[in-house]
Write a protein that holds these residues in place. Structure first.
Motif, PDB file in Angstrom:
ATOM      1  N   LYS A  23      87.414  25.197  69.134  1.00 51.00           N
ATOM      2  CA  LYS A  23      88.837  25.438  69.454  1.00 51.00           C
ATOM      3  C   LYS A  23      89.546  24.136  69.851  1.00 51.00           C
ATOM      4  O   LYS A  23      90.615  23.826  69.336  1.00 51.00           O
ATOM      5  CB  LYS A  23      88.939  26.461  70.607  1.00 51.00           C
ATOM      6  N   THR A  30      88.608  21.090  69.310  1.00 48.48           N
ATOM      7  CA  THR A  30      88.606  20.151  68.173  1.00 48.48           C
ATOM      8  C   THR A  30      89.796  20.455  67.251  1.00 48.48           C
ATOM      9  O   THR A  30      90.486  19.543  66.791  1.00 48.48           O
ATOM     10  CB  THR A  30      87.286  20.273  67.381  1.00 48.48           C
ATOM     11  N   GLN A  38      81.219  25.817  76.923  1.00 46.31           N
ATOM     12  CA  GLN A  38      82.055  25.887  78.135  1.00 46.31           C
ATOM     13  C   GLN A  38      82.559  24.523  78.583  1.00 46.31           C
ATOM     14  O   GLN A  38      82.516  24.163  79.754  1.00 46.31           O
ATOM     15  CB  GLN A  38      81.307  26.615  79.246  1.00 46.31           C
ATOM     16  N   THR A  39      83.052  23.787  77.599  1.00 48.70           N
ATOM     17  CA  THR A  39      83.663  22.483  77.878  1.00 48.70           C
ATOM     18  C   THR A  39      85.046  22.685  78.491  1.00 48.70           C
ATOM     19  O   THR A  39      85.388  22.071  79.496  1.00 48.70           O
ATOM     20  CB  THR A  39      83.776  21.673  76.568  1.00 48.70           C
ATOM     21  N   ASP A  98      82.013  22.919  56.874  1.00 43.07           N
ATOM     22  CA  ASP A  98      81.296  21.742  56.363  1.00 43.07           C
ATOM     23  C   ASP A  98      79.792  21.859  56.622  1.00 43.07           C
ATOM     24  O   ASP A  98      78.998  21.146  56.019  1.00 43.07           O
ATOM     25  CB  ASP A  98      81.843  20.458  57.019  1.00 43.07           C
TER      26      ASP A  98
END
Ligand SMILES: Nc1nc2c(ncn2[C@@H]2O[C@H](COP(=O)(O)OP(=O)(O)OP(=O)(O)O)[C@@H](O)[C@H]2O)c(=O)[nH]1
Ligand SMILES: [Mg+2]
Length: 302
Positions: free
Chosen positions: A31, A33, A51-52, A137
């Protein structure tokens, strides 16, 4: 914004569009990114650890006459642990702000256990939904078709069979123009809420603290204590556009302090170097960064 530039005029004619898009998905779906890619700057920190994102971050993107206010949310979790309580309330707060939702799915891990619960939750929100399968990718093409069919069936169950599903890579940008064209077709005419120069709602000291947390996540990996906090205490302009930044890293117990400081201060020096470079790159400013690592007194950590 970090520079003292006057705000650009906000267009208000009927050719502009604006929408608050809430990004929902499991932890690590990509998300933040995607938010950074759409904004064109790093406004939300990213790491390979789940959980960043811990609080709601707004990323503001402009594409043609369209302003997207991207509501980056913590990853959805069903865990009942006390430490994720705050994440859940941030999630609910972020959803509340969104006009519509983008459900982002990690196509390289499409069958995670809590995904069906997320889908049910999203279906209850009574907002337009778009689904994007991310990280294509990493996925061989033949595996994408069955996944697409699976999501079509899920949306049909929610009575949303007509909603499109996008195949994207937030890393390479593949499929993202199609997603933008979709919002362009869909969002109503509306004045912009922010100027063309604004990229996030976060104040510069908060953004700098987040970038230090990102450096710590990268360097300490699984050893990083969950409830570590970074607070910017001083954010002072010096001469020639340079800033002095003083931050405190608060940990819960002395063992964590030793881990973050490292042998003879080696780890905190590496964190400081990486964080300074991260801040300089993301916020386009020179800075001197000073870090202190403290054990929080009981009751002072949220
Ligand atoms: N190969 C590949 N990796 C991606 C892609 N999108 C994100 N990633 C990686 O996935 C990891 C998680 O990305 P984040 O953007 O932090 O994920 P998130 O959904 O914001 O995670 P939380 O904040 O924890 O909920 C990082 O290592 C990213 O580099 C993609 O399209 N392709
Ligand atoms: Mg995130």
């Amino acid at each position: 914004m970090t520079k003292d530039t006057p705000p650009a005029p906000i267009p208000t004619d009927s050719t502009t569009q604006c929408g608050y898009i809430g990004l929902v998905g499991l932890p690590n779906a990509g998300k933040s990114t995607l938010v950074n890619l759409l904004v064109g700057e790093k406004v939300s920190i990213v790491s390979a650890k789940p959980q960043t994102t811990r609080s709601v971050v707004l990323g503001i993107a402009h594409h043609g006459g369209m302003e997207l206010v991207l509501v980056d949310l913590p990853g959805f979790t069903v865990s009942r642990k006390a430490e994720v309580k705050k994440l859940r309330s941030a999630w609910a707060e972020g959803i509340e702000q969104a006009d519509e939702l983008l459900v982002l799915v990690d196509a390289s891990q499409p069958h995670q256990q809590s995904l069906p619960i997320l889908v049910t939750m999203v279906g209850q929100q009574r907002r337009p939904i778009t689904v994007a399968l991310n990280k294509i990718d990493l996925v061989p093409k033949p595996q994408l078709l069955p996944l697409l069919a699976e999501w079509q069936a899920r949306l049909a169950e929610l009575g949303m069979a007509d909603q499109p599903i996008f195949l994207i890579s937030a890393k390479t940008g593949s499929g993202v123009p199609e997603l933008l064209a979709h919002w362009q077709r869909r969002l109503p005419p509306s004045p912009w809420m922010f100027g063309g120069e604004v990229v996030t709602d976060q104040e510069a000291p908060t953004r700098a603290a987040e970038l230090t947390r990102e450096a710590m996540m990268h360097l300490l990996k699984d050893e990083l204590p969950y409830n570590v906090q970074v607070v910017t205490e001083v954010f002072k302009p010096l001469r020639r556009g340079r800033y002095r930044i003083e931050q405190v890293i608060r940990v819960a117990i002395p063992r964590h302090q030793a881990m973050v400081v490292g042998h003879q201060g080696d780890m905190v020096r590496r964190i400081g170097l990486r964080a300074r470079l991260g801040i300089q790159a993301a916020m386009e400013m020179d800075c001197d960064l000073f870090l202190r690592v403290l054990v929080a007194k009981k009751g002072t950590q949220g």
